[in-house]
Write an enzyme that holds these catalytic residues in place. Sequence first.
Site, PDB file in Angstrom:
ATOM      1  N   ARG A   1      -4.007  10.561   3.677  1.00  0.00           N
ATOM      2  CA  ARG A   1      -2.985  11.688   3.202  1.00  0.00           C
ATOM      3  C   ARG A   1      -1.909  12.230   3.093  1.00  0.00           C
ATOM      4  NH1 ARG A   1      -2.953  12.674   9.466  1.00  0.00           N
ATOM      5  NH2 ARG A   1      -0.801  13.359   9.597  1.00  0.00           N
TER       6      ARG A   1
ATOM      7  N   LYS B   1       0.811  -1.274   0.106  1.00  0.00           N
ATOM      8  CA  LYS B   1      -0.395   0.004   0.151  1.00  0.00           C
ATOM      9  C   LYS B   1       0.716   1.413  -0.032  1.00  0.00           C
ATOM     10  CE  LYS B   1      -1.714   1.550   4.123  1.00  0.00           C
ATOM     11  NZ  LYS B   1      -1.770   2.743   4.666  1.00  0.00           N
ATOM     12  N   ASN B   2       1.906   1.281   1.478  1.00  0.00           N
ATOM     13  CA  ASN B   2       2.627   2.306   0.945  1.00  0.00           C
ATOM     14  C   ASN B   2       3.563   2.210   0.177  1.00  0.00           C
ATOM     15  OD1 ASN B   2       0.993   3.288   3.598  1.00  0.00           O
ATOM     16  ND2 ASN B   2       2.605   2.639   4.613  1.00  0.00           N
TER      17      ASN B   2
ATOM     18  N   CYS C   1      -5.601  12.865  14.545  1.00  0.00           N
ATOM     19  CA  CYS C   1      -6.443  11.509  13.171  1.00  0.00           C
ATOM     20  C   CYS C   1      -6.898  10.216  14.509  1.00  0.00           C
ATOM     21  CB  CYS C   1      -6.175  10.962  12.476  1.00  0.00           C
ATOM     22  SG  CYS C   1      -4.417   9.566  12.080  1.00  0.00           S
TER      23      CYS C   1
HETATM   24  N1  EPU Z   1       5.851  13.394  12.643  1.00  0.00           N
HETATM   25  C1  EPU Z   1       5.656  15.084  12.803  1.00  0.00           C
HETATM   26  N2  EPU Z   1       5.956  16.007  11.988  1.00  0.00           N
HETATM   27  C2  EPU Z   1       5.161  16.157  10.251  1.00  0.00           C
HETATM   28  C3  EPU Z   1       5.241  14.664  10.016  1.00  0.00           C
HETATM   29  C4  EPU Z   1       5.530  13.044  11.123  1.00  0.00           C
HETATM   30  O1  EPU Z   1       6.146  14.938  14.514  1.00  0.00           O
HETATM   31  O2  EPU Z   1       5.179  16.801   9.740  1.00  0.00           O
HETATM   32  C5  EPU Z   1       5.497  12.761  13.586  1.00  0.00           C
HETATM   33  C6  EPU Z   1       4.030  12.143  13.467  1.00  0.00           C
HETATM   34  O3  EPU Z   1       3.320  12.552  14.497  1.00  0.00           O
HETATM   35  C7  EPU Z   1       4.724  10.509  13.965  1.00  0.00           C
HETATM   36  C8  EPU Z   1       6.128  10.651  13.292  1.00  0.00           C
HETATM   37  O4  EPU Z   1       6.184  11.945  13.290  1.00  0.00           O
HETATM   38  O5  EPU Z   1       4.821  10.882  15.282  1.00  0.00           O
HETATM   39  C9  EPU Z   1       6.086   9.886  12.685  1.00  0.00           C
HETATM   40  O6  EPU Z   1       5.306  10.003  11.398  1.00  0.00           O
HETATM   41  P1  EPU Z   1       5.852   9.587   9.514  1.00  0.00           P
HETATM   42  O7  EPU Z   1       5.398  10.742   8.777  1.00  0.00           O
HETATM   43  O8  EPU Z   1       6.942   9.153   9.704  1.00  0.00           O
HETATM   44  O9  EPU Z   1       4.319   8.541   9.393  1.00  0.00           O
HETATM   45  P2  EPU Z   1       3.609   9.013   7.629  1.00  0.00           P
HETATM   46  O10 EPU Z   1       4.563   8.776   6.818  1.00  0.00           O
HETATM   47  O11 EPU Z   1       2.724   9.709   8.079  1.00  0.00           O
HETATM   48  C10 EPU Z   1       3.642   6.457   7.176  1.00  0.00           C
HETATM   49  C11 EPU Z   1       2.703   5.415   6.821  1.00  0.00           C
HETATM   50  C12 EPU Z   1       2.104   4.777   8.661  1.00  0.00           C
HETATM   51  C13 EPU Z   1       3.368   4.943   9.493  1.00  0.00           C
HETATM   52  C14 EPU Z   1       3.924   5.235   9.524  1.00  0.00           C
HETATM   53  C15 EPU Z   1       5.645   4.654   9.912  1.00  0.00           C
HETATM   54  C16 EPU Z   1       1.405   5.948   4.815  1.00  0.00           C
HETATM   55  C17 EPU Z   1       0.626   6.372   3.719  1.00  0.00           C
HETATM   56  N3  EPU Z   1       1.763   5.955   6.274  1.00  0.00           N
HETATM   57  O12 EPU Z   1       3.122   7.509   7.935  1.00  0.00           O
HETATM   58  O13 EPU Z   1       1.622   3.908   7.855  1.00  0.00           O
HETATM   59  O14 EPU Z   1       2.039   4.485  10.495  1.00  0.00           O
HETATM   60  O15 EPU Z   1       4.783   6.223   8.199  1.00  0.00           O
HETATM   61  O16 EPU Z   1       5.646   4.301   9.659  1.00  0.00           O
HETATM   62  O17 EPU Z   1       3.014   5.258   4.040  1.00  0.00           O
HETATM   63  C18 EPU Z   1      -0.398   2.478   7.983  1.00  0.00           C
HETATM   64  O18 EPU Z   1      -0.161   1.588   6.755  1.00  0.00           O
HETATM   65  O19 EPU Z   1      -1.758   1.706   8.623  1.00  0.00           O
HETATM   66  C19 EPU Z   1      -0.146   3.822   7.808  1.00  0.00           C
HETATM   67  C20 EPU Z   1      -0.447   4.263   9.565  1.00  0.00           C
END
Ligand code: EPU
Length: 442
Positions: free
Chosen positions: A100, A28-29, A124
Site C-alpha cells: 500500500r 516492518k511498518n 483488501c
Molecule cells: N482510512 C480511511 N481513509 C483513508 C485512510 C484510512 O477511511 O484515506 C481508514 C481505514 O480504512 C481504516 C482506518 O482509517 O479504517 C485506519 O487506517 P490507517 O490509514 O491508519 O491504516 P493504514 O495506514 O492503511 C497501517 C498499517 C496496518 C495497521 C494500520 C492501523 C502499514 C503498511 N499498515 O495501515 O498494518 O493495521 O496502520 O494501525 O503501515 C499490518 O501490518 O498487517 C497492517 C495491516
Amino acid sequence: MDEENDHNVLEIEGGVPLKGAVYISGAKNETTKLMVASTILDAPVTLQNVPHIGDVAITSELLHSLGVQIQYSEKNKTLRLDVHGLSGHQAIYESKRANRLSVLLAGPLLYHFGEAVVQKPGGCKIGERPLDQHLFYLHKLGITIDEQDTVIKLKGKLRGAVIDFPYKSVGATEGALLAAVRADGQTVIRNPANEPEITEQIKFLQRAGVIISYAADGSIIIQGTSAKLRLEHPVRMIGDRVEAISYAAAAVATGGNVELLGIQHHQIVTAISALRQCGAEVIFTGDSIVVQSGEKILPYKLETDPHPAFATDFQQVFVVLMSGAEGVSYMHETVFDNRFKYIEQLNKLGGNFVVSTKCLPFNSCRFANLHEHTTKINGPTHFYGGQAEITDLRAAFALTIAGLLAKTPTQLTNAHHLLRGYDHPIDKLTALGAKIKLIEKD
Ligand code: EPU
C-alpha cells in the site's frame, strides 16, 4: 491489493508449548516507510536492523523502478538507498506483488517532478481501506487530483496548510508529513496518528535537518524546506511490536514462555496489560521482556483503537489466546471494517467464534450494524486441526497458533502472507520448539 494467491503450505503439528528466547526483528511498518521517506533526502541513507520480509522486497522493487539504487545485505540486516538516480514520477508496481506504499510517494514525487502518478491499492482482505484522507491532505496542500480507475494523477506545487484529519490514519499522517517537509511554508497536522513507527519517522526527518515539533494538543508542526537534507549516520529500526506480541501470545496460548529480545517496552504498554488480564505473567528484566503462561488463561474483553490503545494488528493472536479461557471473551474491532475474515478459517480448525455487526458488550462505534466487527469467543476451544486458508498477514500468525494448539496436524494454504511481514518465522518458531514446516509448491 495483495500478492497473488500461492500454493505454499504451512504444516504444523501441535501439542508443544513454545519455550525459549526470540530476537524480535526490525519493524516492518517503520522500515518500509523510511525507505519511502528516504526519497525526500539529498544523500544516501543506510537503514539498520532491517527485517527480511516480503514487504521490504516489494517496496524495494517499487523504489528501484523509480530509479532509486538499493543495496540490501541480509547478513548485516542493512539497506542502503541512494536517491540520486530518481527519475520516474509514476509509482506503479511492475509485478503482481504490491503493497500500500505507492500512495505515500505522492509528496516526494510532487516535490521532485511537480507531478505524480500513484497506484490505488483497491479494497483488501481487511476492509475497504479508502484513500479519502490521503486525497484530503494533498488537496489541502494545493495539489490538483485526477482520480482514475486504478491510478491517481497529481499535479501542483506543495504549499503549507492546516490539515485537520477527521480520523487518525497511520498512512495519511505519514504521507502528509513527507509532503509537508517539502511544501512551501508551514504545515500543521491536526489529529495525527501516533503509532511508534510515526514517531520514528518524525525522528528520522528531524535528524535529517527538518524543523518539526509537537503542539500541546498533539498536532505536528512542520516547517517546509528546500534546503539540502541529509543523515550523517545510519538509522536503526526499532523492534517490531506486532511480531513481539505475536510470539508472546503464542507462548501463553500454548502454555509456554518466551523471552522477547530487541523490543522496546513503551511500544507495547497496553498489550502487556492485556496479556496480564488474560492470565499471563510478564517480567521486565531490563534487557528483555519475559512473558509466561500463568495458572490458566482468563476470559477478557478487548477493543482495538489507534495507538497507544490496543492495536488492530494484535487482535488476531489475542482472539486465539482468549479462546483457551473457560468462559466468554469478546474482541471489538473499531479500526478496520472487515478484519474478521479469518474467523471462518479458525472455525474450520475447531474454533467456536461468532462474528456480529453489533458492538455489545462495548459502546457503539462507527461500524455498528454495518459491518461484522465484533467476535464472541466461546471458550475453551479445542482446536482439532485440519485445513484452512490464510486470509491476510496477521491472520497468518493467529491461524499458526491455532495449529500449534491442535490435536491433529494442520495445513494452512497461502503461506506467503506470513512471510510478507514476519522475519524467518519458521526458524524462530522451530527454535521455540514448534513443529512447523513450510512446503513450497510450484
Ligand atoms: N482510512 C480511511 N481513509 C483513508 C485512510 C484510512 O477511511 O484515506 C481508514 C481505514 O480504512 C481504516 C482506518 O482509517 O479504517 C485506519 O487506517 P490507517 O490509514 O491508519 O491504516 P493504514 O495506514 O492503511 C497501517 C498499517 C496496518 C495497521 C494500520 C492501523 C502499514 C503498511 N499498515 O495501515 O498494518 O493495521 O496502520 O494501525 O503501515 C499490518 O501490518 O498487517 C497492517 C495491516
